[in-house]
Every structure is written in structure tokens, then in C-alpha cells.
Design a protein around this motif. Structure first.
Motif: not given
Length: 319
Positions: A229-256
Motif C-alpha cells: 500500500r506504499a512504495d516498495h520493492l518487488a520480485k516476479f518469479p518466472g511464471g509471473l514474468g511470463l504473464a507480463m510478457v503475455q500482457a505486453t503482447f496482448d496490448a501491443a498495437d502492431k509490434i513488440v
């Protein structure tokens, strides 16, 4: 005279680029042909003739939006440097960053939400242009330009204030991250009719480079851990990082966009389930993914060695 306007700043693209001689090259991959794409000079990524330039927008200063975006990029550069350029560590030694840099980076993220080709297509669907075809002398990328420029000017300061006030997590992903021509993601609300409300309510995610990111967590993401709930540091393991890769691909207009040496995820992105395009000239048959984020909040003194932001297994051993 037409000018080449970059919809994604070169100062940001260089964070995903490989230095070759005097130039920086990033792998540009069409969402239609993922995963294969050429390595191109960042000067040639997202460059569109007169994307932010219009005589109709204001007679005296036709370049006003382009100039505003340039000032925002210049002001935000020190914030990127503070977060990413420590010699020894992958995460900043002092977090949060000073308020003046937080302000400049909030403005930069607001600009990147509002300035994209995807945003222009969405704006067209909400104006009197909806349902119309572009005139023969207007490129499709520039259809709705004046309406889009007005939308940017009217909303950028309000959106920057919303982003400034959310908690900020700076983090490290074990998985190699992508970026795209939509670098700032509003997870679950990318094309919402009220972009300000969407950014206030949902998670906002920005890949900073292939292993580091900013996350501005939603109320739902931070409700179960008071530290989020305040500013903090975070660590994403591989699976969550992959989910963010998918989210990036999902929202891209024409290119990644990918660092030429980061090839871990060629076979691990679902290419048939992207977000529906807001472009009224593209048929939409997909529904996209929904995201719920649950991650580890690191102690405020935690650190990760800088080498892990750069070192990878040899390409032949990557899958």
C-alpha cells in the motif's frame, strides 16, 4: 514539411537495445508474425510521418504536442537513470526516488498511455469520426489526429496526478520482459472508455528494461499485503514474468520489442488471444486475457546483483 514522430521515445527504446558501433538496435517483431523479427535501429521504430503535427490543432504552434512530449522525455531521463543505472545493483539503493523525479516519470507514463497508435484508434471510436472511412488524402495512422491531440492535452496532467498518487513498486523479473508500441499497460482496462478511471483502478505496468519494471498496483492487488500500500520493492518469479510478457503482447498495437539477446520466450506466448483491437477497421474476434497479480514484496533493504539484469544462458541453451 512532414516530420517523423516517434510514438515510443528512443530514450526508452535504448533500454531494450543492443549497442552496435555507434547505434542501438532492438528486435522489432510484428504481432502477426511473432516470434520472428529483424534487429533494427531504434531511430526506425515507431516513426510515423506527422503523427503529432497538425496545422489545424493550433495556427501559431502546430508542433505544440510534439514539443510537450519532447520536454516530458527530457525531464524523465534522470528518473530512468536513477532507477536503472546503479553500478552494482539491479534495484535502486534508495526507494522511492525523489519527488521531482517521481513527478517527471508520472508525466512520462501518462504521456505513454495517451500518445500511442492504439490510443488514437480508441479515440476515433468515441468521436464523430466513428464509422467513417479516412479521406483519400489522409493516412490511416493520422485519421483522427486533431481529436487525439486534443485528448492528450486535456487529460495528460490529470492522468499524471493519478499515477503519481498510486503506490509504486520497482521490481525484478526472472523472466525476460518485452516492450511494445504500447509500453505502459493498464491491465484489464487497456481500452476502457474512461482512461483516467481505468488507470486509477487497475494495475499499471511498465517494463523498464528486459528484467526490471514498475508496477503501480491496483486496490485489489494491494489489499492483502499492507506493504504493497506504499512504495516498495518487488520480485516476479518466472511464471509471473511470463504473464507480463503475455500482457505486453496482448496490448501491443502492431509490434513488440525485444533485446536481440533475449530469446527465452519464442514458444511461450499465446498469439491467438490478444486484446480486441480498438481500430474500427480491424475485425475483432478475440477477448484477451484477464490478470490478477500476486507477488512477493521484498524487504526495503533487499538487493539483486546487477549482473542478473544482463547475463543469460547461451542462445542454443535457451528454450
Amino acid at each position: 514539411m512532414a516530420s517523423k514522430d516517434h510514438t515510443v521515445p528512443q530514450m526508452y527504446l535504448r533500454r531494450f537495445a543492443e549497442k552496435r558501433r555507434q547505434n542501438s538496435f532492438v528486435e522489432r517483431v510484428s504481432v502477426e508474425s511473432y516470434p520472428n523479427g529483424p534487429a533494427v535501429n531504434v531511430r526506425n521504430v515507431g516513426a510515423i510521418d506527422s503523427f503529432y503535427w497538425s496545422r489545424n490543432f493550433t495556427k501559431k504552434t502546430p508542433h505544440i504536442v510534439e514539443e510537450l512530449l519532447g520536454k516530458i522525455e527530457t525531464a524523465a531521463t534522470p528518473a530512468f537513470n536513477i532507477i536503472l543505472d546503479d553500478h552494482d545493483f539491479a534495484l535502486p539503493r534508495k526507494w522511492p526516488i525523489p519527488q521531482k523525479h517521481r513527478t517527471s516519470l508520472a508525466w512520462w507514463m501518462a504521456a505513454q498511455i495517451l500518445r500511442t497508435t492504439r490510443q488514437r484508434a480508441r479515440v476515433v471510436t468515441t468521436t464523430d469520426l466513428a464509422g467513417l472511412d479516412p479521406p483519400p488524402n489522409i493516412k490511416r495512422a493520422n485519421f483522427g489526429r486533431d481529436e487525439h491531440l486534443s485528448y492528450i492535452v486535456q487529460n495528460i496532467s490529470k492522468l499524471a496526478a493519478i499515477l503519481f498518487d498510486k503506490p509504486w513498486a520497482v521490481g525484478f523479473s526472472d523472466c525476460c520482459l518485452l516492450s511494445s508500441d504500447v509500453p505502459v499497460l493498464v491491465l484489464n482496462g487497456q481500452d476502457d472508455k474512461d482512461q483516467l478511471l481505468a488507470a486509477a483502478y487497475w494495475d499499471v505496468f511498465l517494463p523498464l528494461d528486459p528484467h526490471r519494471f514498475l508496477l503501480l498496483p491496483s486496490l485489489g492487488t494491494r489489499k492483502d499485503d499492507y506493504r504493497a500500500r506504499a512504495d516498495h520493492l518487488a520480485k516476479f518469479p518466472g511464471g509471473l514474468g511470463l504473464a507480463m510478457v503475455q500482457a505486453t503482447f496482448d496490448a501491443a498495437d502492431k509490434i513488440v520489442l525485444r533485446h536481440p539477446q533475449h530469446r527465452l520466450l519464442h514458444g511461450k506466448v499465446e498469439v491467438d488471444a490478444r486484446l480486441p483491437s480498438p481500430d474500427p477497421f480491424i475485425a475483432n474476434e478475440t477477448s484477451g486475457h484477464a490478470y490478477i497479480i500476486n507477488y512477493e514484496v521484498l524487504p526495503p533493504t533487499a538487493q539483486i546483483w546487477k549482473r542478473w539484469a544482463h547475463e543469460h544462458a547461451p542462445a542454443e541453451k535457451q528454450t
